[in-house]
Design an enzyme around this catalytic site. Sequence first.
Site, mmCIF file in Angstrom:
data_model
loop_
_atom_site.group_PDB
_atom_site.id
_atom_site.type_symbol
_atom_site.label_atom_id
_atom_site.label_comp_id
_atom_site.label_asym_id
_atom_site.label_seq_id
_atom_site.Cartn_x
_atom_site.Cartn_y
_atom_site.Cartn_z
ATOM 1 N N SER A 1 0.847 -1.169 -0.165
ATOM 2 C CA SER A 1 -0.044 0.275 0.139
ATOM 3 C C SER A 1 0.888 1.217 0.080
ATOM 4 C CB SER A 1 -0.932 0.025 1.155
ATOM 5 O OG SER A 1 -1.946 0.931 1.113
ATOM 6 N N LEU A 2 0.619 2.496 0.960
ATOM 7 C CA LEU A 2 1.678 3.114 0.919
ATOM 8 C C LEU A 2 3.058 2.989 1.155
ATOM 9 C CD1 LEU A 2 2.114 6.473 1.143
ATOM 10 C CD2 LEU A 2 1.644 5.963 3.831
#
Length: 227
Positions: free
Chosen positions: A67-68
């Site tokens: 994700s991030l």
Amino acid sequence: MPAAVLPHSADGPICCRDEIDVHAIQPPGREDRLFEDPVDTLQAALDAVVPALLEYSKEPFALFGHSLGAIVCWEAARVLREEHDVEPAHVFVSGCRALPAVHDGRRDLHTLPEDELIQELRRMNGTPEEILQNADFMQMLLPAVRADYAMLSRYSFQPQKPPGAPVTVFGGTSDPAVGMDHLQQWSELVEGDLDAVVLPGDHFFLHSSREPLLEKIANRLVGPGQA
């Protein structure tokens, strides 16, 4: 081969095979660093992460980010290459749209009112419902969540030289935020054919499909395991 792991949060995959040493990088504002101020810019994250990665650069190492964390992973690999002449043996990005399109269809989620932000977390299915309904705990957790979304909102992809290392992209079959077309767009950022792996699960398939994910990572680092 030691593998440096950059998870979106601390409860990502933390073990593979005996041949692989795994080092999980814990961001401030989460888990045992819950009471530290979270970082909300990519540069601040890189300033903290890159020196830690350099400690392992004398041996072959790989990077994983979800994700991030995939953005931090990708940009950390760029900084290591451009500023330190260091290249990982493999880069694994997971649960993330290809960076030129990372903002497509997204809002500035860090500005949402508290109830809407909690609803977004519920939609992503990565936080237990008992936590989402615990008002006191959410007051401690939401600053880190807002910081993550602020970092994502402020991120601006700059075209760069493709990684010299192989790149593997992971995605979940029912991820509401990252579809198969988003994964295929990573092919524009790598040289050669894209190594894309889709596993059962939603955005947090790294929990529900933990074992096959770890096995596929290990296979790419040290080869198939012994039956």
